[in-house]
Scaffold this motif. Structure first.
Motif, PDB file in Angstrom:
ATOM      1  N   ASN A 178       0.832  -1.207   0.000  1.00 46.36           N
ATOM      2  CA  ASN A 178       0.000   0.000   0.000  1.00 46.36           C
ATOM      3  C   ASN A 178       0.867   1.258   0.000  1.00 46.36           C
ATOM      4  O   ASN A 178       0.543   2.241  -0.675  1.00 46.36           O
TER       5      ASN A 178
ATOM      6  N   ALA B 154       0.994   3.998  -3.087  1.00 50.53           N
ATOM      7  CA  ALA B 154       0.829   5.438  -2.866  1.00 50.53           C
ATOM      8  C   ALA B 154       2.038   6.205  -3.402  1.00 50.53           C
ATOM      9  O   ALA B 154       1.891   7.296  -3.982  1.00 50.53           O
TER      10      ALA B 154
ATOM     11  N   LYS C 195       1.830   6.293  -7.219  1.00 50.04           N
ATOM     12  CA  LYS C 195       0.811   7.252  -7.665  1.00 50.04           C
ATOM     13  C   LYS C 195       1.365   8.667  -7.732  1.00 50.04           C
ATOM     14  O   LYS C 195       0.900   9.485  -8.514  1.00 50.04           O
TER      15      LYS C 195
ATOM     16  N   VAL D 289      -1.424  10.611   2.357  1.00 50.38           N
ATOM     17  CA  VAL D 289      -2.464   9.585   2.457  1.00 50.38           C
ATOM     18  C   VAL D 289      -2.808   9.404   3.926  1.00 50.38           C
ATOM     19  O   VAL D 289      -2.062   9.833   4.808  1.00 50.38           O
TER      20      VAL D 289
ATOM     21  N   GLU E  28      -5.913   4.351   4.756  1.00 50.77           N
ATOM     22  CA  GLU E  28      -5.647   3.859   3.402  1.00 50.77           C
ATOM     23  C   GLU E  28      -4.522   2.829   3.405  1.00 50.77           C
ATOM     24  O   GLU E  28      -4.611   1.811   2.724  1.00 50.77           O
TER      25      GLU E  28
END
Length: 107
Positions: free
Chosen positions: A9, A13, A16, A59, A63
């Motif tokens: 995760n 992130a 991204k 984030v 998340e």
């Protein structure tokens, strides 16, 4: 605990944001090798480092932890709803039909 999922995760992130591990490492004052170990689930960061990472990535902890906490499904549903709302109406209707079929089978 799903250390590898937390790392994935974080990696997602980071990607991204189009950052390399080196970019994130610089922002949180850690080595790129350490960020790599976190992303592979080999290390779990201390709380302070975790907070620095999520702040740098902009984030929420929810998340990053959504797949390993008991309440994570709520976060995922919210993320799915957001993604679905960005689809055109025809695709939204297709997803609704799929969900309806699935839910009818579960009764």
């Amino acid at each position: 605990m799903g250390l590898s999922k937390i790392g994935l995760n974080i990696q997602e992130a980071r990607i991204k944001k189009s950052w390399r591990q080196e970019d994130l490492a610089e922002k949180v004052d850690k080595s790129a090798a350490y960020i790599g170990m976190i992303e592979r689930g080999e290390r779990i960061p201390k709380l302070e480092t975790f907070i620095n990472i999520i702040n740098a990535l902009d984030v929420s902890a929810d998340e990053i932890l959504s797949d390993v906490t008991k309440q994570g499904y709520k976060v995922r549903l919210s993320q799915y709803a957001e993604r679905i709302s960005s689809l055109d109406l025809e695709d939204q209707e297709k997803l609704n039909e799929i969900a309806d079929v699935f839910l009818r089978r579960k009764k």
